[in-house]
Design an enzyme around this catalytic site. Structure first.
Site, PDB file in Angstrom:
ATOM      1  N   GLU B 152      42.282 -19.162  35.769  1.00 53.99           N
ATOM      2  CA  GLU B 152      41.391 -18.411  36.599  1.00 53.99           C
ATOM      3  C   GLU B 152      40.539 -17.421  35.787  1.00 53.99           C
ATOM      4  OE1 GLU B 152      43.766 -16.578  39.367  1.00 53.99           O
ATOM      5  OE2 GLU B 152      44.337 -18.163  40.584  1.00 53.99           O
ATOM      6  N   GLU B 309      46.289 -24.511  43.559  1.00 46.77           N
ATOM      7  CA  GLU B 309      47.488 -23.506  44.037  1.00 46.77           C
ATOM      8  C   GLU B 309      47.183 -23.384  45.544  1.00 46.77           C
ATOM      9  OE1 GLU B 309      47.415 -19.668  41.874  1.00 46.77           O
ATOM     10  OE2 GLU B 309      47.153 -20.615  39.860  1.00 46.77           O
TER      11      GLU B 309
END
Lengths: 476, 476, 476
Positions: B152, B309
């Protein structure tokens, strides 16, 4: 010097030909359009320093010569600005001291507009220099009618130079008597007694926001420091062009500078009028605007003032920026004149093609032509003002007055206690002004230092403190 | 390289055995539970740098060898992460330049995750080194299926190195022509003309947030600096494991990085899906999620993507973190696959016993066993996905497209004016996507740089600016 | 030492004659008015350091001698304060290390009250010195009844000295075992493993607010650092005046210091009571106040406590500061005594003529005389308390207890997840206390470390964690 009104109402606004210096052919189009819009005045050079002095000591006045000539040839007067409102990047790069230091103690980097330290000797010297060159070059230019010094002074600086200047200011204020300062500030409270002038620092979150007297003194100092900076700008102007009147544009009831005190140092007062029409409450907004007009008219004893800026359409800094309904702009122009203004001026003549204000309204929109409502309304207003030429220089006499004093505002904002949610000095003054406005009663807005004798009614809302001699004046 | 879909839907998630290195017996329990949950993939090593390299140049791969072997023995593929998302304390202590500098000009101290300067040569070198060692060690390991580069990417750094990198980026962008930059940025406004590249600093409260072109350029640079950092990570991976596909996990429509541009540098796109079910508006949340799925699928021309995710129960970062109703998690899994995902992956496999995410949901809760609703739902989803194996690698074809371009978002956020309260580019795009979603019309979400030719309908909300060639494409 | 109750209820408050040292004639007027108000105690010297020590090593105790004598002559006991709550300007100027460093890493400048570094060796030495001089001078003065150490300790400091002290505190807490700290803090998460004690820094926005164990440790350390600072203040007091009881004034359930732990180091507990009557919900506010009274009574096993401050009229720090209705002040006084207080004391005796608290209520208002409601109510309360003299030193026995533990509050505030909008430990405890209060059931508020055996009912809201031995205690 005394300001002499023109024989007409001034109709113009901020004109930034420097932004189009790469395409000067647009300047001729500007002249054509100004005629169509019945424009008779243009304020030039406000943020032009980087073009006037592209590097230290290298000057470029040619473009401004051309613009001044064109204006004159086309019957448009020039209000010439000093460019201190924004410094060139090279100046900030070479002399970082010209930039402000924030409350956190760290100096700003280059950017935005009002970002100069008012104390910096370097900046003062550089400003005097460019002002001197402007005055010397255009002193005899037939277009030159007035000086517009800097632009919307505001803010504050916490640098070491300003800390020292603040201490010097305090020494003068308290006759160099630290014990007198301690006593008057009630510094016995919380062991705040100073034993050395150097212990005094500006109020800020990192030092102390809880000493009302310190906060009030700082507000007075900051206000004086702007006025002092302005007086430094004036030195070459007064010397070289003693006959050209000087103004600087104020911002509504901006609380950072005591405009009543500042006004005394100008030849005439001017202000920038951006009513928040988008609030929807048009009568309320008009009444607020009336209060501000009254305040600026009263600052020089009823002498006509200029509405130096107003938007011909939308602004860009309100949360929601809506185009006013047809006719509202003209109504606002008439309101200004009715309250004593000698001018109706716009920000801005031509909408910029980039930058922070590229969506701020202008007489000439991005489309570049005259065929739209905003332009036509401006032209219509110009015609209307020509018919009102006789109103230029007239005065109105007020029987009533509202007492509004910047120092009260500062003192009221600076203490702790009572109702903190509804402690708004200006709102309270507006509340008392409104019924007079509703009834069409001409009302001045005066300070505690003004003459009280000519009024049948004086309303003093939130009379928080009395300056020396004020009690006696009120009793009389 | 081109990503080749597996013969099944990937079902797995973030697995952090390094947090239990003091009690490795729990790894065997993990294997038992993964079987029960029908897990076939595990993403390992995301924040394991401190365990892999406990001090500079001292390495500890033994635990990861064991974990990789166990995964393979139990039929679980490994997606191996590079650990740049969080640096060890010793690295920050020894080389402070690897930490970010904030807008206020001060460097961060050690802490949190995404806190690295993307420009720092030291950090880039250290990252290449650990990546090289990982690639060399596991290049032939049968469990290794994919690289998960960092985690991320986000944020920005204002350090001196980044300022220099920004100037270099600008020089390249403007052909080393400062006058061209001044002209295009309309720097005549407010005397902002630069005369030296070193006068340019990143936009921030201490410098300038009021130059739209500077803000847009900074956003582009920051985005590029993350992509460049990622490409630096790739060097050893491409060299040593050219046949292993590479991805990095994106975060919804995060506005700090141009994912459309970044996607071109990946072998496949993956993203982390955390719908705000607690808002209560399930159809609205599902429609938003559909938009994001569509966007990530469209980034590589319809190629399958990974949902890297998602939470099997609650998250910890919403204001209120509620457990979704029974079945909702499975529905979200099916939605992903229906929109083109080749995977259903969770954060996290086992709930941590401490740290910031100790209350973030996991397949295996603090209780440690399989006898609860969340675990059983995950197991059921796993069974369901096994039946959907044939869907792996399939593509859907869209007749309609929404134009969504990161640069438009930046430009729209960066200017001043109009309605500042309701100027939300993403919300506007979602508003136009919703009716298509309601009708079950497969819709792509494309950028201005994509091919427009295959669509019967292209909706371009808030078309604020046109990139070079765009006008022609639209007309065609 | 053990605190012995007086034979009467103490009726007094903060008395700051140092603020009127330029007009000492007002001290005689104070004595006259104290008699009228039935005042029998005065707390003196709280912020008098600048007057006691006008420059380093130069002392001025004469004014305090006079005040102490006058108090005694007029039958008023003195509670003598140590002046560490606010340092003189010369001290901050000469030794900047005595001022705090904020989260941003920059040291404060001189100003406000609680602005001292609790670790600074210089400040500790200077405080011991002035305390020693006070104790030596007044040890035999007949007016001296009690020590009021400093004032409302609070806040925190992030300076280098405090960082080192934090590390030393951690070393002690974890037996110098960094691996044990890493394991208990779950530092494997996000690569947060420390390999050197110097890698540990205080939690703050610039470092890390996302390690719950670090945040909890820091809260414990900060609380201990205040207690340790207080114990340093006590050294000369215990040595020179072993028979004079010592207290420090606490602030409601202030979450920065574990008052239950701190109370053990005092001879009696005292607190400052400022109910927010302006909320309008008088029963709710009274119930909250009852909870706090119960908490402070319970801290020393039911021993009487002092209500060291309360306002006789308005405060200045609430958003809206309204004068309570007639009789409410007296009701609050009775409430205190009924809950076990041995005193009813006010802040402040005489309203200051300047400074931050010039509009904070006082027994004697700016008018300076006794002819107003507030003064008369105070006098009436004094008479009433004289009739209640027999209540001094009495105790109440509680059958019920609420478990409230500062460490739980810190732990609950420090984690991420679940419902972040309604996670309020104190509110939850108040919610469970209220029905007992409504029914007139005497309730203690105890910590996890207290004896559980005497209660028929113990309510433990939000029992987030169990300290060592707690589980067994609960089961018993």
């Amino acid at each position: 010097m005394t300001y002499q009104s023109e024989k007409h109402i001034v109709h113009g606004g901020d004109y930034n030909p420097d932004q189009w210096f790469r395409t000067p052919e647009i300047w001729d189009e500007d002249m054509r359009l100004m005629k169509l819009a019945h424009i008779n005045s243009a304020t030039v050079g406000i943020f032009a320093w980087a073009l006037l002095e592209p590097s230290e000591g290298e000057y470029n006045f040619g473009w401004l010569d051309t613009v001044m000539d064109k204006l004159h040839e086309n019957g448009v007067d020039a209000i010439l600005a000093t460019p201190s409102g924004a410094r060139p990047a090279w100046l900030a790069q070479k002399y970082p001291e010209v930039l402000r230091v924030r409350e956190d103690g760290v100096r700003n980097e280059f950017g935005v507009r009002h970002n100069h330290c008012p104390t910096s000797p370097v900046y003062r010297e550089k400003v005097r220099n460019i002002n001197r060159l402007l005055a010397a070059r255009y002193k005899n230019h037939p277009a030159l009618k007035m000086w517009h010094v800097s632009n919307e002074y505001s803010g504050e600086c916490h640098c070491g130079l300003c800390q020292q200047a603040f201490r010097s200011w305090l020494k003068k204020e308290y006759g160099n008597d630290l014990e007198a300062l301690n006593a008057r500030w009630w510094n016995g409270f919380w062991s705040h007694t100073y034993t050395d002038w150097d212990q005094i620092v500006s109020p800020k979150y990192r030092s102390d926001l809880e000493v009302p007297a310190l906060r009030l003194a700082w507000r007075r100092f900051v206000s004086d420091s702007h006025i002092d900076f302005y007086k430094n700008e004036l030195v070459p102007l007064r010397e070289i062009t003693p006959e050209v009147p000087v103004t600087t544009n104020f911002m509504r009831m901006y609380d950072g500078i005591d405009y009543q005190k500042f006004a005394r140092e100008t030849d005439l007062v001017s202000w920038d009028n951006y009513p928040a029409w988008e609030k929807g409450d048009n009568p309320g907004v008009a009444a607020e605007t009336a209060f501000v007009h009254d305040a600026f008219r009263s600052m020089k004893g009823g002498q006509p003032f200029y509405m130096m800026e107003s938007t011909p359409s939308i602004v860009n800094h309100h949360p929601v920026n809506k185009l006013p309904r047809p006719g509202l702009q003209e109504l606002a122009a008439v309101q200004a004149v009715a309250h004593g203004a000698d001018s109706v001026q716009y920000f801005q003549w031509r909408k910029c093609r980039g930058g922070h204000e590229k969506y701020h309204g202008a007489v000439v929109d991005h489309c570049g032509h005259e065929h739209n409502r905003v332009f036509q309304e401006v032209a219509h207003t110009g015609q209307m003002l020509e018919k009102l030429a006789a109103a230029a220089g007239t005065r109105c006499t007020a029987d009533a007055a509202i007492l509004y004093d910047w120092e009260y505002d500062w003192a009221i904002k600076g203490f702790c206690g009572f109702n903190t949610l509804r402690r708004d000095y200006l709102a309270e003054c507006l509340r008392w002004h409104r019924p007079l406005w509703d009834r069409g009663i001409c009302t001045d807005v005066i300070s505690m230092d003004d003459d009280f004798s000519g009024y049948r009614l004086i309303i003093a809302p939130f009379l928080y403190m009395l300056k020396d001699g004020a009690e006696e004046k009120i009793r009389r």
